[in-house]
Design an enzyme around this catalytic site. Structure first.
Site, mmCIF file in Angstrom:
data_model
loop_
_atom_site.group_PDB
_atom_site.id
_atom_site.type_symbol
_atom_site.label_atom_id
_atom_site.label_comp_id
_atom_site.label_asym_id
_atom_site.label_seq_id
_atom_site.Cartn_x
_atom_site.Cartn_y
_atom_site.Cartn_z
ATOM 1 N N GLU A 1 -37.269 41.455 37.166
ATOM 2 C CA GLU A 1 -37.424 42.304 38.344
ATOM 3 C C GLU A 1 -37.673 43.783 38.005
ATOM 4 O OE1 GLU A 1 -37.678 41.692 41.435
ATOM 5 O OE2 GLU A 1 -36.823 39.717 41.830
ATOM 6 N N SER B 1 20.626 19.016 59.516
ATOM 7 C CA SER B 1 21.796 19.139 58.633
ATOM 8 C C SER B 1 21.550 20.030 57.427
ATOM 9 C CB SER B 1 22.212 17.741 58.135
ATOM 10 O OG SER B 1 22.629 16.930 59.211
#
Length: 714
Positions: free
Chosen positions: A90, A350
Site C-alpha cells: 500500500e 439452609s
C-alpha cells in the site's frame, strides 16, 4: 568561467529562488488553511469497548454508537508479517514521506496521462486514514482535501499512531472495521498470529469490502488475495515457496461471532467504567469462564424449560472472581436468560446454617462435639420442621450441621440472637432483604427466611476459606481491596466449619465421580428454599470457592429439585474444571489447625459445652405424634459398587450414612465395630481392601438395618 557556464549558474539560482518562493507560498498557504480548517481528531479515539480477562484475552466487545465492531489495535499487537506486507503493497515510503508521496503521485499522473485512465492510485496510508476519518464521495477535490489532511495528520501524530488508526478503521464489509475485528470474524484468532495467506486477504478486502467479502463472494476474495500475493512475490517481499503456500490456503466462507463470554459480568464492568475507557481489564479467566458456561449449558438438558443455572468461582484469598455465569442461556427468553441470577435476591435456604454455628463457636455457646436435641420444638409461635419431616433425637453439632437439621440451628440462633447474627452477615458486605423495610430479623433467618444473592453467599463462604476474613468480590482488575480486614469469624471457628463441611455425607441417590476422587478436599453446604424455588450448593477448597444456584428466575416452584440432588452434583463437576483442584495443588480447605481451634471429645469438654439446652419449651410427646422414621442405611446403597481413590500411603475411608432410628447409633462392618461420634448418624470406616462388605447399623432401641456392597479402590 565561460559565458555558457555563467548562464547556467544564473538559471539554477533563479530556479532555486523560485522553488524557495514556491515552497514559502505553499507553506504559507498550508498555514492559513490549517488555521481555517484545523484537524479534528475527536473521532480518532472512537472504538469498541473491549473487556479482557486477567491475561489480556478478549471476553467480549461492544459495538460503537454506529453499530460497528471497531477494535483498537496497535502495530505491536498485529503480526509483523502483516505490517510488512501492508506497507510493501500500500505505501512503500510510509516511514519517510510527509503524508503525500510525491513519487507515487507523479507515477499515478504519468500512468493516467499515458493510458487515459487511472492505473494506480497515489494515496498513502495517511491519506486513507484521512478518508476514513472524514468520509466523502470520490472526486478530485476530495483527493486534494485528503492530501491536506494527511499532512496535518503527519504533523500531529507519529507514524505508529497513524498506522494504528488504519489498523482500527480499515473497512472489512458489513459492520466490521479494523484488522482485529476482521481477524477474529474471519479466522477466529487475534491478528498477532496471521499467516501470509490470511494477511494478504486482510490487505485485499479493504480495497473493495462489498465485492470481496469472503462469506458472500469467496471466489472474488480469493482472486483479490492471490493478486496481493503475486505483487508481493514480484517485489521480493515473499519467497516463491511462501507465496505458493499462501495461495493454497482456503478462504473462509463463514463469518465467526466475536467472543461473547460472561455477558452479565462484562456488561456490569462496562457500565461502571469511565466512558473514555476502551479496554477494561477483569479478574476473570477466559478459559475457565468458557468451561463453566459449557457446563451450565449441558446441565440445562435435565431441567425444566423455564429453569436456569448460575455459577460463581472466586479466589477466596483475594476476592478475585475467576468465572461468572449469571445465566446458562443468555438469549433464551423462556428462561429469562438476560436476568443476572448471580445478583438476584433469593431465599438462601439452609446455606446460612454454618454461620449460625460458627458464631456459636466464637461466643462459647456450642462446640462441634456439643450434644443438641433434634425434636419437635416450639419457639413462641414458630415451630420449625426438618426437611424430611422426621427427627434424629440427640446428635452432636457436627452431625446436626452435616445433616442440615433445622431445629438445632434455630435453637442456637435463638440463643445468639437474630439481630446479632444478621449484623455479622452485613459486616461481611452481604445484602439482606426482608419482606418489608420495617421487619426485624427473626429465627426463620437460619432456614432462609431472608433474601440475599449468590454473589453474597460466595462472599461469606470465601471468608470461611480465608480463615474467617471477608473480602469483597471483585471483577475489575484495577480495584484495590480495602486494607482493613473484615473478620466475621475466628480462624478457629472457620477451621472447625471446614472440617465439618469437608466430611459431609454424599448425596444419597447420586455419587459424582468428582466426589469419589476427592472425598475430603471440598467443604460444601447445600440449601433449598421454601417451596423448592431455589437449589443451592456452595463449596470451597484450599484456593477457590464456587457457588451454584439452580431454579426458575420467575420464582415458581420446582418440587423435584433441591440443593442436594440438583445443585450439588453440578458443584462437584465445576470443581473438576478448576485447574488447581483437578491437579491437586489447591489443597484441603484450611489444612493447618490454628491455635484457637480447640479439639476435644464430648466427655473432655467443659460441662457447659457438653450439652446445649434450648431456651424454647420442648413439645411434650403425645400419642398423636408421628413415630420416628424406620432405621435405614442410605449410604452405601444396597448391592452398589462404590469406587474410592487411594491417596498416599493411607487407606481410603468409606462414608456410612443412616436415616431414622433412635440415637445414638452403632455401626458394624464385617463383624467389627466402627468408632462414631456421640449421636452420629454417620461414620467413617477405614477400608482394609477391595471386595464385598456387610454394613450393619443398630439404634438405641435395638433395631438394626444391614446392606451388602462392593468396594473398589482406584
Amino acid at each position: 568561467m565561460t559565458i555558457r557556464a555563467q548562464r547556467w549558474k544564473r538559471r539554477i539560482r533563479r530556479a532555486a529562488l523560485g522553488g524557495a518562493l514556491g515552497a514559502g507560498v505553499l507553506a504559507g498557504a498550508f498555514a492559513v488553511l490549517d488555521r481555517l480548517y484545523p484537524l479534528d481528531l475527536s473521532r480518532a479515539g472512537e472504538a469498541s469497548v473491549v473487556v479482557a480477562d486477567r491475561e489480556g484475552r478478549m471476553l467480549r466487545a461492544f459495538t460503537t454508537r454506529e453499530g460497528t465492531w471497531r477494535l483498537a489495535a496497535r502495530p505491536a499487537e498485529v503480526s509483523p508479517l502483516y505490517v510488512t506486507m501492508l506497507l510493501a503493497y500500500e505505501d512503500r515510503r510510509f516511514r519517510s514521506h510527509p503524508g503525500v508521496d510525491p513519487v507515487a503521485v507523479a507515477r499515478a499522473a504519468w500512468q493516467w496521462a499515458w493510458n487515459g485512465r487511472i492505473v494506480s492510485g497515489g494515496s498513502t496510508l495517511s491519506m486513507q486514514v484521512a478518508r476514513l476519518l472524514e468520509p466523502a464521495p470520490r472526486s478530485l477535490g476530495t483527493k486534494l482535501r485528503q492530501a491536506f489532511r494527511a499532512v496535518q495528520l503527519e504533523l500531529a501524530l507519529s507514524k505508529d499512531e497513524i498506522l494504528a488508526l488504519y489498523l482500527a478503521r480499515a473497512p472489512y464489509g458489513g459492520n466490521l472495521e479494523g484488522v482485529r475485528a476482521a481477524s477474529l470474524a474471519w479466522f477466529g484468532k487475534e491478528p498477532l498470529h496471521l499467516t501470509a495467506g490470511e494477511a494478504a486477504l486482510l490487505i485485499a478486502i479493504p480495497q473493495s469490502p462489498a465485492a470481496t467479502r469472503p462469506d458472500r463472494r469467496p471466489e472474488a476474495a480469493k482472486a483479490a488475495r492471490d493478486k496481493i500475493l503475486t505483487v508481493l512475490e514480484r517485489r521480493g517481499v515473499l519467497a516463491p515457496s511462501m507465496a505458493a503456500e499462501a495461495r493454497a490456503e482456503p478462504v473462509p466462507r463463514l463469518r465467526r461471532p466475536l467472543p461473547f463470554l460472561a455477558p452479565h459480568a462484562t456488561a456490569a464492568l462496562k457500565e461502571r467504567a469511565p466512558k473514555s475507557l476502551l479496554r477494561i481489564e477483569s479478574t476473570l479467566d477466559a478459559r475457565l469462564q468458557e468451561a463453566m458456561e459449557a457446563l451450565a449449558r449441558s446441565e440445562l438438558a435435565g431441567l425444566a424449560p423455564e429453569a436456569n443455572i448460575a455459577f460463581l468461582v472466586a479466589d477466596h484469598a483475594t476476592g478475585a472472581v475467576r468465572a461468572y455465569v449469571g445465566s446458562a442461556a443468555f438469549f433464551d427468553a423462556q428462561r429469562h436468560g438476560q436476568v443476572d441470577m448471580a445478583r438476584a435476591i433469593r431465599s438462601p435456604g439452609s446455606t446460612l446454617k454454618p454461620f449460625v454455628y460458627g458464631l456459636g463457636f466464637d461466643l462459647g455457646v456450642v462446640h462441634p462435639e456439643t450434644i443438641v436435641t433434634d425434636g419437635p420444638t416450639r419457639f413462641g409461635d414458630y415451630r420449625p420442621e426438618n426437611f424430611q419431616r422426621h427427627y434424629m433425637g440427640e446428635v452432636s453439632v457436627r452431625v446436626a450441621l452435616q445433616q442440615s437439621l433445622n431445629v438445632p440451628a434455630v435453637a442456637v440462633l435463638d440463643r445468639i440472637g437474630p439481630e446479632r447474627f444478621t449484623g455479622l452477615l452485613r459486616s461481611a458486605g452481604m445484602t439482606l432483604r426482608f419482606e418489608s423495610a420495617a421487619e426485624r430479623p427473626g429465627l426463620p433467618v437460619a432456614l432462609g427466611g431472608v433474601g440475599t444473592s449468590l454473589a453474597d453467599l460466595v462472599t461469606i463462604y470465601a471468608a470461611l476459606g480465608n480463615r474467617g476474613v471477608a473480602l469483597p468480590l471483585r471483577l475489575d482488575a484495577s480495584f484495590t481491596p480495602p486494607a482493613e480486614n473484615r473478620r466475621i469469624l475466628s480462624a478457629g471457628a472457620a477451621w472447625h466449619l471446614a472440617r465439618i463441611l469437608e466430611s459431609a455425607p454424599p448425596p444419597n441417590d447420586s455419587l459424582p465421580r468428582a466426589f469419589l476422587n476427592r472425598p475430603f478436599d471440598i467443604a460444601y453446604k447445600t440449601g433449598t428454599s421454601y417451596g423448592f424455588r431455589d437449589a443451592w450448593a456452595i463449596g470451597y477448597d484450599g484456593k477457590h470457592v464456587i457457588g451454584v444456584w439452580v431454579g426458575r428466575p420467575d420464582g415458581t416452584p420446582s418440587p423435584d429439585r433441591y440443593g442436594r440432588v440438583t445443585a450439588l452434583p453440578i458443584l462437584f463437576k465445576a470443581f473438576d474444571l478448576v485447574p488447581e483442584t483437578r491437579n491437586g495443588t489447591a489443597g484441603r480447605a484450611m489444612p493447618a489447625r490454628p491455635a484457637d481451634a480447640h479439639i476435644a471429645s464430648n466427655e473432655r469438654l467443659p460441662r457447659t459445652l457438653r450439652r446445649f439446652e434450648s431456651r424454647a419449651a420442648r413439645l411434650a410427646i403425645s400419642p398423636d405424634r408421628p413415630a420416628p422414621a424406620a432405621l435405614a442405611i442410605s449410604f452405601p446403597p444396597a448391592n452398589a459398587t462404590v469406587g474410592l481413590e487411594k491417596k498416599g500411603d493411607g487407606d481410603p475411608h468409606l462414608f456410612l450414612v443412616a436415616e431414622g432410628g433412635a440415637r445414638p447409633l452403632r455401626w458394624i462392618v464385617n463383624g467389627q465395630p466402627v468408632e462414631t461420634a456421640p449421636g452420629a448418624g454417620q461414620a467413617f470406616w477405614r477400608v482394609d481392601g477391595e471386595g464385598f462388605i456387610r454394613v450393619t447399623v443398630i439404634d438405641a432401641d435395638g433395631r438394626s438395618a444391614s446392606v451388602q456392597a462392593r468396594v473398589k479402590i482406584y
